[in-house]
Design a protein around this motif. Structure first.
Motif, PDB file in Angstrom:
ATOM      1  N   HIS A 134      24.091   6.066  -7.395  1.00 52.04           N
ATOM      2  CA  HIS A 134      24.870   6.991  -8.216  1.00 52.04           C
ATOM      3  C   HIS A 134      25.293   6.322  -9.526  1.00 52.04           C
ATOM      4  O   HIS A 134      25.262   6.945 -10.593  1.00 52.04           O
ATOM      5  N   ALA A 135      25.679   5.049  -9.434  1.00 53.96           N
ATOM      6  CA  ALA A 135      26.107   4.324 -10.632  1.00 53.96           C
ATOM      7  C   ALA A 135      24.966   4.190 -11.635  1.00 53.96           C
ATOM      8  O   ALA A 135      25.169   4.351 -12.848  1.00 53.96           O
ATOM      9  N   GLU A 136      23.775   3.905 -11.151  1.00 53.23           N
ATOM     10  CA  GLU A 136      22.644   3.728 -12.062  1.00 53.23           C
ATOM     11  C   GLU A 136      22.281   5.032 -12.760  1.00 53.23           C
ATOM     12  O   GLU A 136      21.947   5.034 -13.956  1.00 53.23           O
ATOM     13  N   VAL A 137      22.374   6.153 -12.049  1.00 51.01           N
ATOM     14  CA  VAL A 137      22.133   7.452 -12.691  1.00 51.01           C
ATOM     15  C   VAL A 137      23.210   7.722 -13.744  1.00 51.01           C
ATOM     16  O   VAL A 137      22.917   8.167 -14.859  1.00 51.01           O
ATOM     17  N   THR A 166      27.108  -8.943  -6.106  1.00 51.24           N
ATOM     18  CA  THR A 166      27.250  -7.693  -6.850  1.00 51.24           C
ATOM     19  C   THR A 166      27.730  -7.942  -8.277  1.00 51.24           C
ATOM     20  O   THR A 166      27.449  -7.141  -9.171  1.00 51.24           O
ATOM     21  N   SER A 167      28.423  -9.043  -8.513  1.00 50.08           N
ATOM     22  CA  SER A 167      28.803  -9.358  -9.891  1.00 50.08           C
ATOM     23  C   SER A 167      27.557  -9.686 -10.717  1.00 50.08           C
ATOM     24  O   SER A 167      27.457  -9.290 -11.892  1.00 50.08           O
ATOM     25  N   LYS A 168      26.602 -10.366 -10.123  1.00 47.76           N
ATOM     26  CA  LYS A 168      25.344 -10.653 -10.825  1.00 47.76           C
ATOM     27  C   LYS A 168      24.555  -9.365 -11.069  1.00 47.76           C
ATOM     28  O   LYS A 168      23.958  -9.193 -12.140  1.00 47.76           O
ATOM     29  N   LEU A 177      22.836  -5.096 -15.217  1.00 49.29           N
ATOM     30  CA  LEU A 177      22.867  -3.735 -15.747  1.00 49.29           C
ATOM     31  C   LEU A 177      23.764  -3.589 -16.973  1.00 49.29           C
ATOM     32  O   LEU A 177      23.919  -2.483 -17.491  1.00 49.29           O
ATOM     33  N   GLY A 178      24.371  -4.678 -17.427  1.00 54.00           N
ATOM     34  CA  GLY A 178      25.182  -4.615 -18.626  1.00 54.00           C
ATOM     35  C   GLY A 178      26.534  -3.977 -18.442  1.00 54.00           C
ATOM     36  O   GLY A 178      27.084  -3.401 -19.381  1.00 54.00           O
ATOM     37  N   TRP A 195      24.662 -12.592 -16.926  1.00 54.48           N
ATOM     38  CA  TRP A 195      24.682 -11.808 -18.172  1.00 54.48           C
ATOM     39  C   TRP A 195      23.809 -12.485 -19.230  1.00 54.48           C
ATOM     40  O   TRP A 195      23.000 -11.835 -19.906  1.00 54.48           O
ATOM     41  N   LYS A 196      23.987 -13.788 -19.370  1.00 53.66           N
ATOM     42  CA  LYS A 196      23.191 -14.550 -20.342  1.00 53.66           C
ATOM     43  C   LYS A 196      21.713 -14.494 -19.991  1.00 53.66           C
ATOM     44  O   LYS A 196      20.851 -14.288 -20.869  1.00 53.66           O
TER      45      LYS A 196
END
Length: 340
Positions: A141-144, A192-194, A199-200, A232-233
């Protein structure tokens, strides 16, 4: 400098000890506290979302109302449970609330936490696909939702529409530019933090985290933040991400403070299980005279590593007292630690 906001769960209960006895009290006082916090110079007003509970449950009317009553303060969530969300409808609601607020929304989303009912998202009409867990459904759902916030057209227009259409595929409206970069993921684990970094999304880490190493919460959180920033980097994002941590912090400056929090028993981390398989560490509360508080907080590695600190508040004690709690941190603690 560090951004400082409050985080309210919006508890209400029809009991004599509470100044927040109805849902109306909880919602209207949330708006008033955000207004008061802005006047004090606080940077953010954040709200937790829980369903089937006497707490804040429908964030977007509240966020829009706060946006209409304030001018500068960030307005956010920490967090919205994506197991319950229609990402298409949510993108419309978020766009509208962000436009009302003038681009000040900071939306924290997540897979959610243990809740009041069994599989409550099923009552909302959602179910994991074959082979999915509920957490997988939340991430889907988050990705959508993130995709829709890009503002790109994806829907084939009707050749005979009721109203004229712009050329090409249609997007959801209203679209609020920049909101995509103001989405945060509430993460309780390094993994999940990675994923969030890839996903930015910005990172929110609360007072509850998977106990992955047995170390104190603030140390585990600092390592989580380090892992997130490295991911992130590695993902090649060009903007600087934001990171928040939540804490319960009370400066004891009068007799009422001491009566409420002077004997707080939660002065150390606790370990427990949030479900049958997940060992979690629950962060301590900080409650002390300002000079002692400054020394204790100076050793919190996660607060040092984060750019944003969310102060969890006892909202049932009313707007005036919570404004006092926030003002005490801004006046007696934040300057001594270089947060202001």
């Amino acid at each position: 400098m560090k951004r400082i906001g409050f985080l309210s769960f919006g508890h209400w209960t029809p009991e004599p000890y509470s100044d927040v006895r109805t849902a109306s009290n909880a919602l209207l006082q949330s708006i008033e506290l955000a207004v008061a916090a802005e006047e004090l110079g606080l940077d953010g007003a954040y709200f937790r979302v829980h369903h089937f509970a006497r707490q804040l449950g429908s964030p977007f009317p509240l966020l829009a109302a706060v946006g209409a009553r304030t001018k500068t303060i960030e307005i956010g969530t920490a967090v919205i449970d994506m197991r319950y969300e229609n990402p298409m409808y949510m993108a419309e609601d978020a766009g509208a609330a962000d436009i009302i607020a003038g681009g000040r929304l900071q939306l924290g989303i997540s897979r959610g936490s243990p809740e009041q009912v069994i599989d409550g998202w099923r009552y909302f009409g959602y179910a994991p696909r074959d082979g999915e867990m509920a957490a997988d459904m939340a991430r889907r759902h988050a990705e959508v939702f993130l995709e829709r916030l890009k503002g790109e057209g994806f829907a084939e227009p009707n050749p005979r529409p009721m109203f004229p259409n712009p050329p090409g595929l249609l997007r959801l409206e209203p679209y609020s530019a920049g909101l995509r970069e103001r989405i945060w993921w509430g993460s309780s684990s390094n993994a999940t933090s990675k994923w969030a970094a890839t996903l930015g999304m910005n990172l929110q880490s609360s007072t509850l985290k998977d106990d992955e190493t047995g170390e104190p919460l603030h140390v585990q959180q600092r390592k989580q933040i380090d892992a997130y920033r490295q991911a992130w980097k590695d993902a090649g994002h060009t903007r600087e991400p934001r990171v928040s941590v939540s804490r319960s912090i009370f400066a004891l400056v009068n007799d009422r403070d001491r009566a409420y929090f002077g004997r707080d028993a939660r002065d150390r981390d606790q370990v427990g299980y949030i479900d049958a398989n997940t060992r979690a560490i629950f962060g301590r509360s900080y409650a002390a005279e300002p000079d002692v508080l400054v020394k204790e907080l100076a050793g919190d590695e996660a607060i040092k590593a984060a750019d944003t600190l969310l102060l969890t508040i006892p909202n049932q004690l009313g707007v005036d007292y919570n404004a006092h709690v926030l003002e005490s941190i801004l006046k007696y603690v934040a300057p001594e630690l270089g947060w202001r």
